[in-house]
Design an enzyme around this catalytic site. Structure first.
Site, PDB file in Angstrom:
ATOM      1  N   LYS A 137     -13.817  -9.300  -7.982  1.00  0.00           N
ATOM      2  CA  LYS A 137     -12.887 -10.141  -8.746  1.00  0.00           C
ATOM      3  C   LYS A 137     -12.229 -11.186  -7.841  1.00  0.00           C
ATOM      4  O   LYS A 137     -12.082 -12.357  -8.211  1.00  0.00           O
ATOM      5  CB  LYS A 137     -11.824  -9.256  -9.389  1.00  0.00           C
ATOM      6  CG  LYS A 137     -11.254  -9.803 -10.694  1.00  0.00           C
ATOM      7  CD  LYS A 137     -10.438  -8.735 -11.401  1.00  0.00           C
ATOM      8  CE  LYS A 137      -9.997  -9.215 -12.772  1.00  0.00           C
ATOM      9  NZ  LYS A 137      -9.264  -8.185 -13.508  1.00  0.00           N
ATOM     10  N   ASP A 138     -11.845 -10.767  -6.630  1.00  0.00           N
ATOM     11  CA  ASP A 138     -11.231 -11.688  -5.677  1.00  0.00           C
ATOM     12  C   ASP A 138     -12.225 -12.747  -5.207  1.00  0.00           C
ATOM     13  O   ASP A 138     -11.871 -13.924  -5.059  1.00  0.00           O
ATOM     14  CB  ASP A 138     -10.676 -10.921  -4.469  1.00  0.00           C
ATOM     15  CG  ASP A 138      -9.371 -10.200  -4.790  1.00  0.00           C
ATOM     16  OD1 ASP A 138      -8.751 -10.536  -5.820  1.00  0.00           O
ATOM     17  OD2 ASP A 138      -8.976  -9.311  -4.022  1.00  0.00           O
ATOM     18  N   GLU A 147       8.362 -33.229   0.544  1.00  0.00           N
ATOM     19  CA  GLU A 147       7.112 -32.841  -0.094  1.00  0.00           C
ATOM     20  C   GLU A 147       7.401 -32.227  -1.468  1.00  0.00           C
ATOM     21  O   GLU A 147       8.501 -31.710  -1.729  1.00  0.00           O
ATOM     22  CB  GLU A 147       6.372 -31.825   0.777  1.00  0.00           C
ATOM     23  CG  GLU A 147       5.754 -32.430   2.035  1.00  0.00           C
ATOM     24  CD  GLU A 147       4.436 -33.141   1.748  1.00  0.00           C
ATOM     25  OE1 GLU A 147       4.438 -34.098   0.937  1.00  0.00           O
ATOM     26  OE2 GLU A 147       3.419 -32.766   2.329  1.00  0.00           O
ATOM     27  N   HIS A 179       0.819  -1.210   0.000  1.00  0.00           N
ATOM     28  CA  HIS A 179       0.000   0.000   0.000  1.00  0.00           C
ATOM     29  C   HIS A 179       0.860   1.270   0.000  1.00  0.00           C
ATOM     30  O   HIS A 179       0.371   2.337  -0.361  1.00  0.00           O
ATOM     31  CB  HIS A 179      -0.943  -0.010   1.205  1.00  0.00           C
ATOM     32  CG  HIS A 179      -2.130  -0.894   1.004  1.00  0.00           C
ATOM     33  ND1 HIS A 179      -3.393  -0.578   1.436  1.00  0.00           N
ATOM     34  CD2 HIS A 179      -2.252  -2.104   0.407  1.00  0.00           C
ATOM     35  CE1 HIS A 179      -4.237  -1.548   1.114  1.00  0.00           C
ATOM     36  NE2 HIS A 179      -3.551  -2.482   0.487  1.00  0.00           N
ATOM     37  N   SER A 204       0.379  -1.095  -6.176  1.00  0.00           N
ATOM     38  CA  SER A 204       0.502  -2.325  -6.954  1.00  0.00           C
ATOM     39  C   SER A 204       1.184  -2.064  -8.298  1.00  0.00           C
ATOM     40  O   SER A 204       0.984  -1.009  -8.906  1.00  0.00           O
ATOM     41  CB  SER A 204      -0.875  -2.935  -7.205  1.00  0.00           C
ATOM     42  OG  SER A 204      -1.511  -3.284  -5.996  1.00  0.00           O
TER      43      SER A 204
END
Length: 412
Positions: A241-242, A285, A213, A217
């Site tokens: 959108k998220d 893993e 922030h 972005s």
């Protein structure tokens, strides 16, 4: 900070004294976001969603888990068989770890493609790498807790790697073990740290979002916002959108939970740990496999440096080199959209990582050993040779004047 206004006197009174709602208004609603973000920008919020799932399921699992070598395996079986919905909570947690790494890997490769590590976002990138390191540590510690065969031998092999370091190596191993072999003190240490580190990750995520922030972005074009025409508020455009992304992701995630819960696991881990029986093929893993391949690619001693030490140093260097990426990439253009040659090398690097992952999951035999060595050489060459040279030699395509200019041109 924008003023928060409400007709509710209680909320207004509280916000004047503790501006929680003003902060949310500024950070989650009015926060100016580039207007051209695509769905590759969903994976950060998806990773945060999975982190919450992992925290909640982990807390419930701890209520029924016993961190003792004679009880751990049976306590996990009890969770699966006797605890109400224990099987669901455990499968959500177990597969959630793989989902977390899938999302973070996509998030990281998106950053590599669009140059989101470049100035002024270096610290944002660093915090992201630290989160990744904390995730790797947490995942390894959690893998040991079921105390199956692969848990025990995985812990034995991985902790023994530190013995490669001269002078202090064996002391580090003894400290990790809490004794002179992997036993109950080891399990207690790993359980304690596995429970602690996710909260550390939450703190790092808060710092990560704070840094995001602060510098704003990045976007697919890699050009900075130049006014209100280039931005839109985060809510409702990107919250919707998220949420859409979370819906799609849940279908993918829950498909594994309900129909293939052991897809990412090893069958040997359903056998209780036995120090007297070594599994024929010990593998970590899947999300560690590329680095495991790098570790195994060093097979010859080099003067006074043993092959084991070379492998361990290379494995750690493969991650630590990412901290220097903002300076290794010498191009002034961020996005691979305007760098056609870099774009080809990016996809080649992605294929190289997948090949290393495949090699790491297979026995150390020819021709896979040679393939792993070539893959390791290319991995480091990509960062140390190709990226610095491309930045100097490649001629990028012309950048648009602004985000809005490019968006309006596409619509036209």
């Amino acid at each position: 900070m924008s003023g928060f206004q409400t007709n509710n006197k209680v909320i207004s009174w509280l916000d004047e004294r503790l501006p929680i709602f003003s902060m949310m208004q500024h950070s989650a609603i009015e926060y100016p976001t580039p207007r051209n973000l695509n769905y590759w920008w969903n994976f950060g919020s998806l990773a945060a969603f999975v982190l919450v799932v992992m925290l909640l399921t982990g807390i419930f699992l701890v209520m029924n888990y016993s961190s003792h070598t004679s009880l751990a395996f049976d306590s996990v079986e009890r969770i699966m068989r006797d605890v109400n919905y224990g099987w669901l909570i455990r499968y959500l947690h177990m597969n959630g770890a793989s989902m977390f790494f899938i999302l973070v890997y996509i998030h990281m490769f998106r950053n590599l493609y669009y140059g989101s590590y470049k100035a002024p976002r270096e610290v944002l990138w660093w915090v992201g790498i630290i989160i990744y390191l904390a995730m790797m540590a947490t995942g390894f510690l959690g893998y040991v807790l079921p105390w199956g065969q692969m848990s025990f031998w995985g812990a034995t092999v991985i902790t023994n790697l530190f013995s490669a370091f001269p002078v202090v190596g064996q002391s580090i191993v003894t400290l990790l073990w809490g004794g002179f072999s992997v036993d109950n003190p080891t399990l207690n240490r790993f359980f304690s740290l596995h429970y602690l580190l996710p909260f550390v990750i939450v703190g790092l995520v808060v710092v990560h979002v704070w840094a995001l922030h602060t510098v704003r972005s990045n976007n697919p074009l890699g050009v900075e916002m130049k006014g209100e025409a280039d931005s839109i508020p985060f809510h409702p455009y990107y919250t919707i959108k998220d949420l859409f992304g979370i819906g799609l992701f849940l279908m993918f995630f829950l498909a594994f939970v309900f129909w293939a819960p052991n897809f990412f696991g090893e069958p040997d881990n359903y056998i209780p740990a036995n120090p007297m029986v070594t599994p024929p093929h010990i593998v970590p893993e899947w999300y560690y496999l590329p680095f495991y391949a790098i570790l195994r690619s060093f097979t010859m001693d080099l003067w006074i440096i043993p092959a084991k030490l070379q492998g361990v140093v290379a494995m750690f260097a493969a991650i630590l080199i990412l901290f220097f990426l903002p300076w290794l990439d010498t191009s002034k253009v961020r996005s691979a959209k305007f760098r056609p040659i870099y774009r080809q090398f990016f996809w080649l690097f992605l294929v190289d990582c997948l090949v290393l992952g495949y090699v790491g999951g297979k026995p150390a035999e020819e021709p896979l050993v040679t393939i792993g060595q070539l893959g390791t050489a290319y991995y480091f060459a990509h960062f140390l040779i190709i990226m610095p040279l491309l930045g100097k030699l490649e001629k990028p395509k012309p950048l648009p004047a602004s985000i809005s200019a490019a968006v309006l041109k596409e619509k036209a």
